[in-house]
Every structure is written in structure tokens, then in C-alpha cells.
Design a protein around this motif. Sequence first.
Motif, short mmCIF file in Angstrom:
data_model
loop_
_atom_site.label_atom_id
_atom_site.label_comp_id
_atom_site.label_asym_id
_atom_site.label_seq_id
_atom_site.Cartn_x
_atom_site.Cartn_y
_atom_site.Cartn_z
N GLN B 22 41.98 53.99 43.25
CA GLN B 22 41.36 52.82 43.88
C GLN B 22 40.73 53.18 45.21
OE1 GLN B 22 42.79 48.94 43.21
NE2 GLN B 22 44.60 49.65 42.08
N SER B 23 41.33 54.09 45.95
CA SER B 23 40.71 54.56 47.19
C SER B 23 39.39 55.25 46.89
CB SER B 23 41.64 55.53 47.92
OG SER B 23 42.83 54.88 48.28
N ASP B 26 36.79 52.69 46.24
CA ASP B 26 36.41 51.99 47.47
C ASP B 26 35.68 52.90 48.45
OD1 ASP B 26 39.50 50.08 47.39
OD2 ASP B 26 37.49 49.55 46.68
N GLU B 28 36.84 55.52 49.97
CA GLU B 28 37.69 55.83 51.11
C GLU B 28 38.20 57.27 51.11
OE1 GLU B 28 38.90 53.86 53.66
OE2 GLU B 28 37.85 52.01 53.16
N ASP B 50 40.38 53.75 32.79
CA ASP B 50 41.07 53.09 33.89
C ASP B 50 40.10 52.80 35.04
OD1 ASP B 50 44.40 53.86 35.15
OD2 ASP B 50 43.65 52.24 33.85
N THR B 53 37.71 50.03 34.27
CA THR B 53 38.34 48.71 34.35
C THR B 53 38.47 48.25 35.80
OG1 THR B 53 39.57 49.21 32.36
CG2 THR B 53 40.33 47.34 33.66
N TYR B 54 38.92 49.15 36.67
CA TYR B 54 39.04 48.78 38.09
C TYR B 54 37.68 48.50 38.70
CZ TYR B 54 44.04 49.56 38.35
OH TYR B 54 45.39 49.45 38.18
N VAL B 57 36.82 45.02 37.69
CA VAL B 57 37.58 44.02 38.47
C VAL B 57 36.95 43.86 39.86
CG1 VAL B 57 39.77 43.56 39.63
CG2 VAL B 57 39.76 44.34 37.26
N LYS B 58 36.67 44.99 40.49
CA LYS B 58 36.09 44.97 41.84
C LYS B 58 34.73 44.27 41.82
CE LYS B 58 34.84 48.21 45.51
NZ LYS B 58 35.46 47.68 46.73
N VAL B 60 33.62 42.02 39.67
CA VAL B 60 33.71 40.57 39.45
C VAL B 60 34.18 39.86 40.71
CG1 VAL B 60 34.67 38.77 37.99
CG2 VAL B 60 34.19 40.97 37.02
N VAL B 61 35.14 40.46 41.39
CA VAL B 61 35.62 39.84 42.64
C VAL B 61 34.50 39.79 43.67
CG1 VAL B 61 37.22 40.03 44.58
CG2 VAL B 61 38.02 40.51 42.26
N SER B 62 33.78 40.88 43.82
CA SER B 62 32.72 40.88 44.83
C SER B 62 31.57 39.97 44.43
CB SER B 62 32.24 42.29 45.14
OG SER B 62 31.87 42.96 43.99
N GLY B 63 31.51 39.60 43.15
CA GLY B 63 30.53 38.62 42.70
C GLY B 63 30.78 37.22 43.25
#
Lengths: 187, 87
Positions: B22-23, B26, B28, B50, B53-54, B57-58, B60-63
Amino acid sequence: MEASALTREQRDESFRRYVLPELDVLFRVALRLTGNRADAEDLVQDTVLRAFRAADRFDGRHPRAWLLTIMRNANINRLRKRQPDLVHDEERTFGTLPAGGADGRDGPQEVVMDQVPEQAVAEALRNLSEKFRDVVMLVDIDGLAYQEAADVLGVPIGTVMSRLHRARNRIRSHLERHGLVPRKPGS
Amino acid sequence: MNSTNSTRPDHLSCREVRRILQSFLDGELTPADAERVEEHLQACRRCGLDAETYRHVKQVVSGLRRDVDPEALERLETFVEDLAPPS
């Protein structure tokens, strides 16, 4: 930006150069912190004013982090003025705001999503505890880096990472249950 | 479970990648670490899925992000320029 080395014009020019590009982010974060547009604008103005007064001590690196740290302190001040007995509690750092993106125009009522995936993810966000939701909104919606989110929330960067990652796993599970993402292999 | 184990010090295992995935998504990680993760994701189907998929998710959230009220932004710009006026 040492005062002795710069003319007033140079100082003003530097200040505009550092601050103007960050106003969008500052306003977004201020909306999260205050929960309403009027207070958010006031908070950003207060932040900008404090930054202006402290500009001589700013080394020019990481303007966003600098401004967000100032904003965090300005917000603590704002909360203390309203509730002098308030012991600063991270749980109350954020004003109430719908789980969707904040644009400063909608009130506390729900933002209506017309797409199913957005509805599902907004629902997933609402189901998260505040601590998890705050981090996801700051990083994924407002676009802050981990350290910047840590500065706003006043927590270590490791806490931001752990909350963010756990929050995403929960969102992912929620979306999996709605058939919106493929299930994890082996789950 | 088909884990790709590290056989060379600079190749990451699935377990190591899961820890920093995830880092990585992002932005990072250091460029060197990001490259190692990228290399693993190209070679490992499970971790690659994997990551996808992440990413989804990221995304859709940032949408959920909406444009900030332009009038409020304009007022704030004016405030900055009043404090530190252009010459």
C-alpha cells in the motif's frame, strides 16, 4: 527566507509562491476540521496569517507540511476558545462531514451518489470508525502524503499507515461483499 | 501457497511485498524499493492481482473528491495577495 537577506517584495513573492498553490488543500483539510464552509474559510485565513507572521522562520522546504502544522495549531486554538475546558481529544479533531468528498457547498446533508460503486464506497466509509475514516479521507480524497496527514492529525506516521491500511482492507471487504471487486485469492 | 521466496537479497518475497504494497501504491517508497516491488508484481500473479484490487479501491475512494467551491478559493487567494501584494 531570512528577513535581512530579502527585500519586502522578495519576501512577499516567496510567500505567495509557497502559499497560493496550497490553498485548495488547506481549504479541503479545513472543511474536515471544522465541518462547515464559513469556519473553514476563517481557519484558512487564520492559518495564512500565522504563516505570514512566521514566514521569516520558514526554511522553504515542505510548504504544505509547514502550513498544515500551523493549521493544526490554529484549529486547536479555535476549539479551545469555543470550549475552554476541552482537553484536546483527537476523536473530536474533525467536524462532522459526510463521508463523501467535501466541496464546501453542500451542508451536513448526505451527498447523493448516483453511481453504485460510489454509493457502496461512501457506505463503506460511513461504516468505518472516525479514526480510520479521517485518514482515508485525508490521503485518498484530499491527496495528502502520509507525513502530511500525520501532521494534521498530530499522530506518528506509523499510526497513519496502520489506520489507512486497515481502513482500506475494510473498504475492500465491503466492496467484495457487494461484488464490486474480485475476492482475494484464497478467501 | 505459491510464495515467491527471496533467493537473492535484492528480490522481495510475497510477504515482504504485502507489507509495503500500500505504501508503494501511495508513492511513499524510495525509488529503489518501488522498483523492487514493481519487479515482484510483474513476476507474481497473486501479488499483481492484490495490487490491482487495492488500486481499484483507492481509485473509487478518490472518485468521491469534489471540486472545492471556486468562490471560496478566490476569496482566499485575494486574502493572500492582500497580505503579500504583488509588486
